[in-house]
Design an enzyme around this catalytic site. Structure first.
Site, PDB file in Angstrom:
ATOM      1  N   THR A  98       0.902  -1.084   0.222  1.00 42.74           N
ATOM      2  CA  THR A  98      -0.081  -0.057  -0.072  1.00 42.74           C
ATOM      3  C   THR A  98       1.045   1.214  -0.029  1.00 42.74           C
ATOM      4  O   THR A  98       1.605   1.595   1.012  1.00 42.74           O
ATOM      5  CB  THR A  98      -0.828   0.033   1.020  1.00 42.74           C
ATOM      6  OG1 THR A  98      -1.829  -0.999   1.028  1.00 42.74           O
ATOM      7  CG2 THR A  98      -1.709   1.019   1.087  1.00 42.74           C
ATOM      8  N   LYS A 173      -7.609   1.467  -2.714  1.00 40.84           N
ATOM      9  CA  LYS A 173      -7.088   0.770  -1.354  1.00 40.84           C
ATOM     10  C   LYS A 173      -7.090   1.836  -0.218  1.00 40.84           C
ATOM     11  O   LYS A 173      -7.637   1.614   0.961  1.00 40.84           O
ATOM     12  CB  LYS A 173      -5.755   0.192  -1.405  1.00 40.84           C
ATOM     13  CG  LYS A 173      -5.018  -0.190   0.082  1.00 40.84           C
ATOM     14  CD  LYS A 173      -5.901  -1.374   0.613  1.00 40.84           C
ATOM     15  CE  LYS A 173      -5.414  -1.571   2.182  1.00 40.84           C
ATOM     16  NZ  LYS A 173      -4.067  -2.394   1.931  1.00 40.84           N
ATOM     17  N   LYS A 241       0.843   4.937   8.584  1.00 41.04           N
ATOM     18  CA  LYS A 241       1.656   4.989   7.273  1.00 41.04           C
ATOM     19  C   LYS A 241       0.124   4.983   6.195  1.00 41.04           C
ATOM     20  O   LYS A 241       0.509   5.859   5.592  1.00 41.04           O
ATOM     21  CB  LYS A 241       2.480   3.745   7.057  1.00 41.04           C
ATOM     22  CG  LYS A 241       3.172   3.862   5.452  1.00 41.04           C
ATOM     23  CD  LYS A 241       2.319   3.105   4.456  1.00 41.04           C
ATOM     24  CE  LYS A 241       2.156   1.717   4.799  1.00 41.04           C
ATOM     25  NZ  LYS A 241       1.646   0.910   3.548  1.00 41.04           N
TER      26      LYS A 241
END
Length: 300
Positions: A98, A173, A241
């Site tokens: 990701t 995502k 993150k």
């Protein structure tokens, strides 16, 4: 027809079981990871070890990367001893990390100059989904290339959705992560509320899981919270993150996300207390600490 040779780079909590599932499906897999010890279960399952990403990619038809953040993908694909040094023309790289959608597009352009196609295919489903080959895969890139690797990806996931051009998988995502963090927030607040009110948490979980509040996250994280188990299915550090990527992209497109901003600050409070390696279910401890002492819970 012989199955494709696969290079798998990144054998962490998610990558190791994903690589093992490819082996179970009959693919020949060469693995590389920054820390070789993390690849031992995959090697014991039949994978071949490579000392560098370039060595892993040398004879591969498909290179799969599953690493932590954007700079890690850039180093693995484009850096010294990276995939770009040895990948043959027509090789397909599938990045299942990701990372930044914009950086994904940039990397795709550089790889294309060498005749290598890049697909962004991040996943959702956590460690359990990786182990059970039940991940949801969100793919972006050339549709023909996505369809070519579909059989490979379906060996590690139960759904593969084509989301559009390169970068679309990553953007999808990020939208997923917006929804997931709100679900985790609701679980933490709901169970903190029930606990403060003096309810039996096992009963509360059984009742809410059977109704409209039921979700994959509640099923997976609810029992962990009740047991005091904060071992990660997905670490606080990694969630932060992802939310950083969400907020950066949201700023670029001018979309305020106040709920994500709040969740980020609460997770940072955990991180500041040295709990970045805990699972995201540890968010309940921050919610608990916002209230009075535990002795003040109302009995019902």
């Amino acid at each position: 027809m012989a199955k494709e040779q696969i290079a798998f780079i990144g054998t962490g909590i998610m990558g190791a079981p994903m690589a093992c599932n490819l082996l179970k499906a009959g693919y020949a897999v060469t693995v590389h990871s920054r820390t070789k010890s993390r690849s031992v279960p995959v090697i014991e399952a039949g994978a071949v070890w490579a000392e560098t990403p370039a060595a892993a990619a040398h004879n591969a038809d498909v290179v799969i990367t599953c690493v932590t953040d954007t700079p890690d993908v850039e180093k693995v694909l484009l850096g010294a001893e990276g995939v770009i040094e040895s990948a043959r023309p027509a090789t397909i790289c599938v990045d299942m990390s990701t990372i930044s959608p914009a950086k994904t597009v940039q990397m795709g352009r550089l790889l294309a100059e060498k005749g290598v196609q890049l697909i962004d295919a991040p996943v959702s489903g956590g460690q359990i989904g990786a182990i059970e080959a039940k991940l949801s895969i969100m793919a972006g890139g050339p549709e023909e290339a996505v369809e070519k690797v579909r059989p490979i990806l379906m060996a590690i996931g139960r759904s593969l959705t084509y989301c559009g051009p390169l970068g679309s998988g990553q953007t999808t995502k990020l939208a997923n992560q917006v929804m997931v963090i709100h679900t985790i927030m609701s679980i933490a607040e709901g169970l903190a509320f029930a606990e403060r009110a003096g309810l039996n948490l096992d009963t509360t979980l059984a009742a809410t899981s059977a109704g409209a509040a039921g979700s994959h996250s509640l099923k997976a994280l609810g029992p962990k919270i009740i047991a005091g188990d904060m071992a990660p299915a997905f670490m606080v550090d990694l969630q932060l993150k992802d939310l950083r990527l969400v907020l950066e992209y949201a700023a670029q497109i001018g979309q305020p996300l106040p709920g994500v901003a709040l969740a980020t600050e609460l997770l940072r409070a955990l991180q500041a207390r040295g709990r970045g390696k805990d699972g995201t279910q540890a968010l309940i401890d921050v919610i608990r600490q916002l209230g009075p002492g535990p002795g003040n819970a109302r009995k019902v």
